[in-house]
Design an enzyme around this catalytic site. Sequence first.
Site, mmCIF file in Angstrom:
data_model
loop_
_atom_site.group_PDB
_atom_site.id
_atom_site.type_symbol
_atom_site.label_atom_id
_atom_site.label_comp_id
_atom_site.label_asym_id
_atom_site.label_seq_id
_atom_site.Cartn_x
_atom_site.Cartn_y
_atom_site.Cartn_z
ATOM 1 C CD GLU A 198 -2.829 -1.242 2.403
ATOM 2 O OE1 GLU A 198 -4.009 -1.532 2.234
ATOM 3 O OE2 GLU A 198 -2.358 -1.047 3.534
HETATM 4 C C1 ACM Z 1 -2.141 -5.479 3.842
HETATM 5 O O1 ACM Z 1 -3.257 -5.862 4.266
HETATM 6 N N1 ACM Z 1 -1.992 -4.233 3.405
HETATM 7 C C2 ACM Z 1 -0.985 -6.342 3.816
#
Ligand code: ACM
Length: 693
Positions: free
Chosen positions: A321
């Site tokens: 992310e």
């Molecule tokens: C995640 O859930 N961003 C690894």
Amino acid sequence: MRSVGAFACLVVLTFVFAPVAKGENVTGPAVLPMPTSLVLGEGALPIDSHFTTNYAGCGDPRMQGALQRLAQRVANETGLPIRAAKAASVQNATLSIECSIAGKLVPSLGEDESYRLEVTPRGAKLTARSGTGALRGLETFAQLVVAGPESFYAPSLQIEDRPRFAWRGLMLDTSRHWIAVPVLERNLDAMAAVKLNVLHWHFSDDQGFRVQSKRYPKLHELGSDGSFYTRDDVRHIVSYAAERGIRVVPEIDVPGHASAILAAYPQLGASSGPYHVANGWGIFSPTLDPTNPKVYEFLDALFAEMAQLFPDSYFHVGGDEVQSSEWDSNHAIAEFKRSHGMQSATADPAGNIALHAYFNRRIVNVLRKYGKTAVGWEEILQPDISDDVVVQSWSGPQTLAEATRRHHPGLLSFGYYLDYLQPAATYYAVDPQGGVAAQVNGGQPKLVLGGEACMWSEFANSETLDSRVWPAAAAIAERFWSASSVTDRESMYQRLGSLSRKLEWVSLRHRANYGPMLDRIAGGQAEPALRVLADALEPRGVEREFLRTYTPATPLNRLVDAARPESELVRRLEGAATTLLATPGDSAAYAELELTFRQWEGNDSRLTAVLSNNFLLEGLDKFSADLSRIGNSGLRALHYVKTNEPAPEGWLTDELKNLDALDARKSELTLAASRPLRILISRLKERAGPNIE
Ligand code: ACM
């Protein structure tokens, strides 16, 4: 750290609950994970306070402690005054252990974990090649001990057992909420009980960097709220885990999820800040600057320090992310991407994927210097990342398939997010190799090392973590350990129920904290009607973040925190409703449903005064009223089932509409009690024929 998305025989082990021997009213064992093979014999080994153990051949320094723990466990499970008595010889021991090679003090990926366990009325014998295999077998033995007609006993049997996957993990996020050391210890004990062998320790994220650093002390001083693990805590946890044959893989999440790191060392950021530790949930923009040489000096020294604290040869670098906003608005970074030819017209016009790949290549090499192989979330699967990097798939099985197609070892976590609070059966249905071959041509199931259950801790703290992880994590543990053909969910649930109670004796508080939390909510008194309501409710995992404003300081002390992710009572009632419809004369199923529906029907009037007077219970009056209505409708449905009288069409239609509306209600809690009623009403409607609207 949340993806919102879809989730995806051996022989049904009839012998699991079959009589052990003719004429003896003793039953077979509820072992979980299911062993590779289990054959019941005749009779049983009595377990009394003279229980002894001894071992030979295992020059394994962990064995003495393991046997003491086993004796304590059997004492806890039986209430017998068992001392950690060592028999004079292996021949005289109630349980003798033989192994031929010592396990390693620092466990490693791919160790031999196989064992063989034979129990006869005269004694039990555990043989394993390695000390680690013996540790696994001891856990199986502890699960065998139950009460019989005359004594505690372990049934006669032969077990041959070995794991399907070498990497069977539990990821605990100790950044968003601090999780105290004793809670980590007891979770390690529970992991060992179900043969999980990797603690993936996620201690660095936007909400806190929680391991003490000697080299960069501001990390824990400014990057946490004062709750962090000292270096001694880390050494203790690593050795506590190793004693139980569990590896500890640390994660420092970079270059995103880096608010806490940048609150301590803002000069490493891709913007001028200001940076602060995140005070809420979500995905945040603070990101390291991959073009800054000082970032690599920092990570080199930090990894060097952490590589010493964490002896495992794998090290997790996060990589998930990564937000591009800081990279996009930084002119020097834009120039770096241009001069390095990073922009590609189609897939990556801004060059941020290439920049992340550049960063990963550099840090993978840094880790290699310290003898570590990198693990990363699926986003690190980019061009030119070296083949040995382990890719952990979290958003869907296709990323695992793609990783293995590109020759990377892979781990599956998609489908195993415990913070989603799914039923155990939902997790159980996800197979690490399931989607791999099917999803991508050339996906290589053999490269799947295993998987990890993940517990993100936005909504869990030291008090509630256990009940969010267990017993569901045990169902996942079976998926990782047992043969792919072991898929019978009824067998799983039967064994999970026994195991869940046994896990209390390894000191978990997943069941034990429930009563005191309810008493506290009820103003420090026992309130049976509140328990009736709580038993009929389940917390919602995914939606919670969006229904109320939370910060890390928001107390987790309401019914949504006490209620268990999967109501055992409701599951039992669903079973009773199904049984009753298949066998309308089944009086036990009828009686259980009738008793509970009657209790629900009368519960609201018992609870009204408590609900109106307590801020912790705000908003629950509608659930309480609905539970009473469900009880009332349930009794009426039972009447139609029992008498075979046709139920009025309009009533059935209205009931189904009401149930739909209940399930669609936007709330942190859901009324699980609706499920058995839905089973009954749906069948009555089917029975009434197709003309009903
Ligand atoms: C995640 O859930 N961003 C690894």
